[in-house]
Design a protein around this motif. Structure first.
Motif, short mmCIF file in Angstrom:
data_model
loop_
_atom_site.label_atom_id
_atom_site.label_comp_id
_atom_site.label_asym_id
_atom_site.label_seq_id
_atom_site.Cartn_x
_atom_site.Cartn_y
_atom_site.Cartn_z
N LEU A 55 -3.21 8.02 -8.07
CA LEU A 55 -3.10 9.59 -8.47
C LEU A 55 -2.02 9.90 -9.43
N GLU B 238 -10.39 1.32 -5.48
CA GLU B 238 -10.51 0.60 -4.43
C GLU B 238 -10.21 -1.10 -4.94
N TRP C 283 1.20 -3.06 -6.44
CA TRP C 283 1.17 -1.84 -5.77
C TRP C 283 -0.60 -1.44 -5.83
N ASN D 61 -9.37 13.80 -2.66
CA ASN D 61 -10.35 12.83 -2.79
C ASN D 61 -11.32 13.22 -4.01
N THR E 231 0.77 -1.16 -0.09
CA THR E 231 -0.09 -0.10 -0.09
C THR E 231 0.84 0.97 -0.09
N TYR F 27 -2.94 5.24 -2.64
CA TYR F 27 -3.14 6.65 -2.99
C TYR F 27 -2.05 6.84 -4.30
C1 B12 Z 1 -8.04 7.78 8.00
C2 B12 Z 1 -6.74 8.52 7.26
C3 B12 Z 1 -5.69 8.33 7.96
C4 B12 Z 1 -5.69 7.72 9.17
C5 B12 Z 1 -5.25 6.27 8.91
C6 B12 Z 1 -4.17 6.12 7.77
C7 B12 Z 1 -4.27 4.71 7.13
N1 B12 Z 1 -2.87 4.41 6.92
O1 B12 Z 1 -5.25 4.27 6.81
C8 B12 Z 1 -4.43 8.39 9.86
C9 B12 Z 1 -5.18 9.51 10.68
C10 B12 Z 1 -3.55 7.64 10.75
C11 B12 Z 1 -3.92 9.10 8.73
C12 B12 Z 1 -2.46 9.58 8.61
C13 B12 Z 1 -1.73 10.16 7.67
N2 B12 Z 1 -2.45 10.51 6.45
CO1 B12 Z 1 -4.26 10.13 6.06
N3 B12 Z 1 -5.98 9.86 5.55
C14 B12 Z 1 -7.00 9.23 6.01
C15 B12 Z 1 -8.35 9.33 5.13
C16 B12 Z 1 -9.18 10.38 5.68
C17 B12 Z 1 -9.06 8.21 4.90
C18 B12 Z 1 -8.22 6.84 4.26
C19 B12 Z 1 -9.23 5.57 4.39
O2 B12 Z 1 -9.15 4.69 5.42
N4 B12 Z 1 -10.01 5.29 3.44
C20 B12 Z 1 -10.93 4.29 3.45
C21 B12 Z 1 -10.12 2.97 3.04
C22 B12 Z 1 -11.12 1.75 2.91
O3 B12 Z 1 -9.85 3.25 1.62
P1 B12 Z 1 -8.11 3.24 1.28
O4 B12 Z 1 -7.26 3.58 2.35
O5 B12 Z 1 -7.99 4.14 0.26
O6 B12 Z 1 -7.97 1.58 0.80
C23 B12 Z 1 -8.55 1.37 -0.63
C24 B12 Z 1 -7.76 1.56 -1.84
O7 B12 Z 1 -6.93 2.57 -1.71
C25 B12 Z 1 -6.99 0.47 -2.41
N5 B12 Z 1 -5.67 -0.01 -1.71
C26 B12 Z 1 -5.05 0.69 -0.70
N6 B12 Z 1 -3.92 -0.14 -0.42
C27 B12 Z 1 -3.92 -0.85 -1.46
C28 B12 Z 1 -2.91 -1.99 -1.62
C29 B12 Z 1 -3.03 -2.88 -2.75
C30 B12 Z 1 -2.03 -3.87 -3.24
C31 B12 Z 1 -4.33 -2.86 -3.57
C32 B12 Z 1 -4.60 -3.73 -4.51
C33 B12 Z 1 -5.40 -1.64 -3.11
C34 B12 Z 1 -4.92 -0.92 -2.44
O8 B12 Z 1 -7.98 -0.61 -1.71
C35 B12 Z 1 -8.50 -0.56 -0.66
C36 B12 Z 1 -9.89 -0.79 -0.37
O9 B12 Z 1 -10.85 -0.59 -1.16
C37 B12 Z 1 -7.56 9.80 3.62
C38 B12 Z 1 -8.56 10.83 2.89
C39 B12 Z 1 -8.88 10.34 1.59
N7 B12 Z 1 -9.14 10.90 0.66
O10 B12 Z 1 -9.05 8.97 1.66
C40 B12 Z 1 -6.31 10.63 4.27
C41 B12 Z 1 -5.12 10.53 3.51
C42 B12 Z 1 -5.02 8.88 2.86
N8 B12 Z 1 -4.19 10.60 4.31
C43 B12 Z 1 -3.01 11.12 3.57
C44 B12 Z 1 -2.01 11.74 4.30
C45 B12 Z 1 -0.81 12.37 3.52
C46 B12 Z 1 -1.46 11.16 5.72
C47 B12 Z 1 -0.24 11.16 6.75
C48 B12 Z 1 1.09 11.18 5.62
C49 B12 Z 1 -0.20 12.77 7.04
C50 B12 Z 1 1.02 13.42 7.88
N9 B12 Z 1 1.87 13.95 7.44
O11 B12 Z 1 1.07 12.60 9.11
C51 B12 Z 1 -0.38 10.27 7.67
C52 B12 Z 1 0.31 9.13 7.37
C53 B12 Z 1 0.19 7.84 8.31
C54 B12 Z 1 0.25 6.48 7.96
N10 B12 Z 1 1.03 5.81 8.41
O12 B12 Z 1 -0.49 6.06 7.01
C55 B12 Z 1 -3.46 11.56 2.35
C56 B12 Z 1 -2.55 10.69 1.32
C57 B12 Z 1 -1.94 11.46 0.03
C58 B12 Z 1 -1.18 10.59 -0.67
N11 B12 Z 1 -1.15 11.01 -2.12
O13 B12 Z 1 -0.34 9.88 -0.37
C59 B12 Z 1 -5.03 11.49 2.35
C60 B12 Z 1 -5.35 10.84 0.88
C61 B12 Z 1 -5.50 12.94 2.45
C62 B12 Z 1 -5.17 13.86 1.54
N12 B12 Z 1 -4.26 14.94 1.77
O14 B12 Z 1 -5.42 13.99 0.45
N13 B12 Z 1 -4.61 9.13 7.58
#
Ligand code: B12
Length: 515
Positions: free
Chosen positions: A112, A130, A105, A215, A79, A108
């Motif tokens: 993006l 997703e 991989w 987003n 991820t 995000y």
């Molecule tokens: C909750 C959240 C957090 C939480 C939990 C983080 C986590 N690791 O999950 C906390 C508060 C800890 C956090 C911290 C940070 N966050 Co944050 N966070 C979010 C938020 C609001 C929601 C993420 C989420 O859980 N979505 C729901 C789940 C179900 O979706 P998902 O994670 O995207 O996963 C799906 C797909 O992406 C995909 N997927 C993901 N990984 C993989 C891997 C494989 C192999 C495959 C096939 C698919 C896949 O499938 C998943 C299921 O459908 C987003 C905002 C947003 N736009 O989404 C920002 C966001 C992810 N965060 C962001 C950032 C920058 C951070 C920090 C770096 C901030 C900082 N400076 O400290 C830290 C990093 C810490 C860390 N260790 O990850 C950015 C990432 C931007 C980027 N381009 O990387 C986002 C997008 C917000 C933004 N600024 O636009 N965050």
């Protein structure tokens, strides 16, 4: 027959030291990731064997390969956050040199910036959007000995070049997804659980379009993008929380991480009613100042909401409206923070510095806005132009940032009126200045003079000395490490001190009501 899939989650944030290029301070992680737990549940339901390499700090190569060998996966699933991109490149090389595992991989950065990711040596495929069903289809094809090249939402690196498949529709009804596989995570290795807090996420997506958030670009990849912001039903949400409690019986508080918690009044009323009856734990959540009302605050407070996280982001109304795309007036901000105080809900305000078009005067407005809103805690970050955001496009177009960035940098934009060193400086002293302005504002007569003095000091040439940055950063790092040390090793003390802070905030509430 199922196959072993190993998720690799680089859960740490590295930041380059000011004036020391190539030297990084690492903030160790320990965060639950809903996306990984969700995919793990789908894989398990399809008969595969998911597991997790949870990297809370950068590993060395031997450590990494030892874990890899122990799991012996057929698929290694990274991820990839933008700031973890350089690490994932290196770890992918280690995987390929140590095993014949398939590498995918997702997350995000691949969503993006897919063209940059598909070119990385060693990456066999990337997932856009997703991954819940895409990873199941991939594992299914690989376990059956078939070529997965037609799996939707995936791009493939083939001998004849990249194959770019279309993105499948997003899951419109989250109730159709299995409850996440919380067991993927070891509850003792997470930061919040050490102090009795479990994190949860009942929705996906966000209906707003803030200039700094990715987003809207994440949404744009789907053919059914209008359904991007969705939530589990209140009943299914309660089932989710019951399972969360089974996984972590020591839970005393829930922190909802949804972008905006409880979109829609009917959902909120129904959920809060059920929550009060079935779960009844104190909780905290994210809200938007322009969305939340006194009525919804009252519903939240009755259900046990103790803390609300809200973005002020900038104290300059024009920056908020034009640059950030957040149409929220100054009056609205102050009114909603006051409403939270009156209802006994503590608040955490999110802020940013170093935005395009910003200068020190505008940051001063943000500092003063925090002093006026009086949140219980203030969080400030340096603006990072993540790919796919409106502000990335603007920053690159204006020449404030290069198109390819290392997101481990301390600051990002170099603007004529707001150079990088000044951004680092105001970021370092932001919370202290808020506290000073707040103090000055509370002193009846002398206060005005103090505010004028603080204004002069903040905007003066003295407040540019580079040693101030170095000193402030070292101090901030030491304080953060000390606090995290307490949270990790003396969690009861951390809870106790936090409890005092909240109680003081609530005493303030009673005073305000009495006034
Ligand atoms: C909750 C959240 C957090 C939480 C939990 C983080 C986590 N690791 O999950 C906390 C508060 C800890 C956090 C911290 C940070 N966050 Co944050 N966070 C979010 C938020 C609001 C929601 C993420 C989420 O859980 N979505 C729901 C789940 C179900 O979706 P998902 O994670 O995207 O996963 C799906 C797909 O992406 C995909 N997927 C993901 N990984 C993989 C891997 C494989 C192999 C495959 C096939 C698919 C896949 O499938 C998943 C299921 O459908 C987003 C905002 C947003 N736009 O989404 C920002 C966001 C992810 N965060 C962001 C950032 C920058 C951070 C920090 C770096 C901030 C900082 N400076 O400290 C830290 C990093 C810490 C860390 N260790 O990850 C950015 C990432 C931007 C980027 N381009 O990387 C986002 C997008 C917000 C933004 N600024 O636009 N965050």
């Amino acid at each position: 027959m199922g196959i072993p899939v190993l998720f690799v989650y680089p859960d740490f944030v590295a930041q380059e030291r000011t004036g020391r290029p190539g030297t990084y301070d690492v903030e160790t992680g320990g965060w639950y990731a809903e996306g990984l737990a969700a995919m793990s549940a789908s894989l398990r339901a399809a008969g595969h064997h998911p597991s997790l390499m949870h990297l809370t700090a950068p590993p060395d190569r031997d450590e990494f390969t030892a874990i890899l060998r122990r799991h012996n996966p057929a698929v290694v699933a990274f991820t990839v956050r933008s700031s973890a991109f350089p690490y994932c490149q290196e770890y992918t090389r280690w995987v390929k040199e140590a095993s014949g595992a398939y590498v995918i991989w997702g997350g995000y950065h691949p969503t993006l910036a897919p063209e940059e990711c598909i070119e990385v040596p060693g990456v066999d495929s990337i997932c856009l959007g997703e991954g819940d069903w895409a990873i199941v289809d991939l594992a299914g094809a690989l376990s059956g000995g078939k070529d997965p090249v037609h799996v939707e939402s995936l791009w493939f690196n083939t001998a004849s070049g990249p194959v770019r498949n279309p993105v499948r529709p997003l899951v419109e009804n989250p109730d159709e997804l299995p409850i996440p596989d919380f067991d993927l995570f070891d509850p003792t290795s997470l930061i919040p659980t050490r102090t009795g807090v479990a994190t949860a996420m009942l929705s996906r997506g966000c209906p707003f379009r803030c200039g700094y958030c990715s987003n809207h670009r994440q949404r744009a990849v789907y053919p059914n993008s209008s359904r991007y912001a969705r939530c589990r039903s209140p009943q299914n949400s309660i089932e989710y929380l019951r399972r969360l409690r089974e996984w972590f019986p020591g839970v005393r508080e829930i922190r909802f991480l949804d972008n905006v918690f409880g979109l829609g009044r009917i959902w909120l009323e129904e959920f809060c009613e059920l929550y009060g009856r079935e779960i009844a734990l104190p909780f905290s959540c994210n809200q938007r100042p322009d969305l939340v009302t006194r009525q919804s605050l009252a519903i939240l407070a009755r259900a046990g909401c103790r803390v609300i996280y809200m973005g002020i982001e900038s104290g300059d109304e024009e920056v908020r409206r034009v640059i950030l795309g957040r149409r929220i007036s100054d009056e609205r901000l102050t009114e909603i923070f006051r409403a939270c105080r009156e209802m006994g809900i503590a608040t955490v305000a999110y802020n940013m510095v170093g935005l395009p078009g910003e200068d020190r005067k505008k940051v001063l407005a943000t500092i003063k806005m925090n002093a006026v809103c009086r949140p219980t805690s203030v969080v400030v970050s340096v603006f990072s132009p993540y790919p796919g955001t409106d502000l990335y496009d603007l920053s690159v177009k204006k020449g404030y940032a290069p198109p390819h960035m290392d997101y481990r940098a301390r600051t990002f934009l170099d603007q004529p009126d707001f150079p990088k060193r000044e951004v680092a400086l105001v970021h370092t002293y932001f919370s202290l200045l808020v506290a000073l302005y707040r103090l000055a504002g509370a002193i009846p007569w002398l206060g005005r003079m103090l505010v004028a003095l603080l204004d002069k000091l903040t905007l003066s040439a003295f407040f540019r000395w580079s040693w101030l940055v170095t000193f402030g950063e070292r101090r901030a790092l030491a304080v953060r490490r000390f606090r995290e040390g307490i949270r990790r090793y003396i969690p009861w003390l951390y809870r106790f001190l936090r409890g005092i802070k909240m109680a003081v905030a609530r005493r303030g509430v009673r005073r305000t009501i009495a006034e």
